[in-house]
Design a protein around this motif. Structure first.
Motif, short mmCIF file in Angstrom:
data_model
loop_
_atom_site.label_atom_id
_atom_site.label_comp_id
_atom_site.label_asym_id
_atom_site.label_seq_id
_atom_site.Cartn_x
_atom_site.Cartn_y
_atom_site.Cartn_z
N THR A 144 0.82 -1.20 0.00
CA THR A 144 0.00 0.00 0.00
C THR A 144 0.86 1.27 0.00
O THR A 144 0.37 2.33 -0.35
N ASN A 145 2.15 1.16 0.35
CA ASN A 145 3.00 2.36 0.29
C ASN A 145 3.86 2.43 -0.97
O ASN A 145 4.72 3.30 -1.11
N SER A 146 3.60 1.53 -1.92
CA SER A 146 4.39 1.51 -3.17
C SER A 146 4.14 2.75 -4.04
O SER A 146 4.90 3.01 -4.96
N PHE A 147 3.05 3.48 -3.78
CA PHE A 147 2.72 4.63 -4.63
C PHE A 147 3.18 5.97 -4.03
O PHE A 147 2.77 7.02 -4.49
N LYS A 148 4.02 5.87 -3.02
CA LYS A 148 4.52 7.08 -2.37
C LYS A 148 5.09 8.06 -3.39
O LYS A 148 5.96 7.70 -4.18
N GLY A 149 4.56 9.29 -3.40
CA GLY A 149 5.02 10.33 -4.32
C GLY A 149 4.53 10.15 -5.75
O GLY A 149 4.83 10.96 -6.62
#
Ligand code: ARG
Length: 208
Positions: free
Chosen positions: A101-106
């Motif tokens: 779920t944090n792979s799309f950071k930025g």
């Protein structure tokens, strides 16, 4: 309804004529039959569907609408008819990049304007920039052209787009959904008599 949401409501050619079809269309027709009226479908963007019910422009809203607690404050809802699960569509070539779920950071993720997916993406895809677009087709085009990196949609809708687009795939990311995300028919507040009839139709269709 917002007929850009196969298999629930979408436009297709029937005998050479542009026609709205799908599961929600069948539900609407069954409700009309129960009420003894002729149903008229009005196509609009999703962010106008609920407000049309509120303003009285439409008598019912049927559009894969999640009967959330917040919406329940403003509308009456029928019993639910479909449990929804959210997924993220990405480019097939980038599938390995997006596993958490944090792979799309930025990075940018598109959701349809006015849907619960806006909140799902904001709350669950940590650090992602959420881009709200009016049309689902537009979100898919932006993903294909690389303007966004992901698109959040409910599973059957996502699977439809992936089946039609070789370059897209559903990411292995688990998003949480709540029981109040299930689909129901929206009615103006104070529709208890109408709700009884609509619920009867839904119960009937579910038992088939
Ligand atoms: N279930 C989601 C919601 O209620 C999305 C519904 C979108 N429906 C549509 N026909 N575009 O917010």
């Amino acid at each position: 309804m917002n007929p850009e949401f196969a298999p629930f409501e979408f436009k297709t050619l029937v005998n050479g004529k542009d026609t709205i079809v799908g599961a929600d269309v069948e539900i609407a027709k069954a409700i009309a039959k129960e009420l003894g009226v002729k149903v008229e479908f009005s196509a609009m963007s999703f962010n106008n569907v609920l407000s049309s019910v509120q303003s009285g422009k439409a008598d019912l809203g049927i559009s894969g609408i999640s009967a959330t607690k917040e919406r329940q404050k403003v509308y009456d809802f029928s019993d639910t008819y479909y449990e929804s699960v959210n997924v993220v569509i990405v480019k097939k070539s980038e599938l390995a990049k997006y596993k958490k779920t944090n792979s799309f950071k930025g990075l940018s993720v598109a959701t349809q304007k006015g849907t619960i997916q806006e909140t799902v993406a904001k709350e669950q895809l940590t650090g992602a920039k959420i881009v709200s677009l009016v049309q689902n087709g537009e979100m898919i085009n932006e993903l294909k052209s690389g303007q966004v990196n992901g698109v959040v949609l409910e599973k059957p809708i996502a699977e439809g787009y992936v089946a039609k687009n070789d370059d897209l795939a559903i990411a292995q990311i688990k998003l949480k959904s709540s029981s109040s995300d299930a689909y129901a028919v929206a009615m103006p507040k104070g529709s208890s008599t109408l709700k009884k009839k609509v619920d009867k139709v839904i119960k009937n269709l579910k038992s088939k």
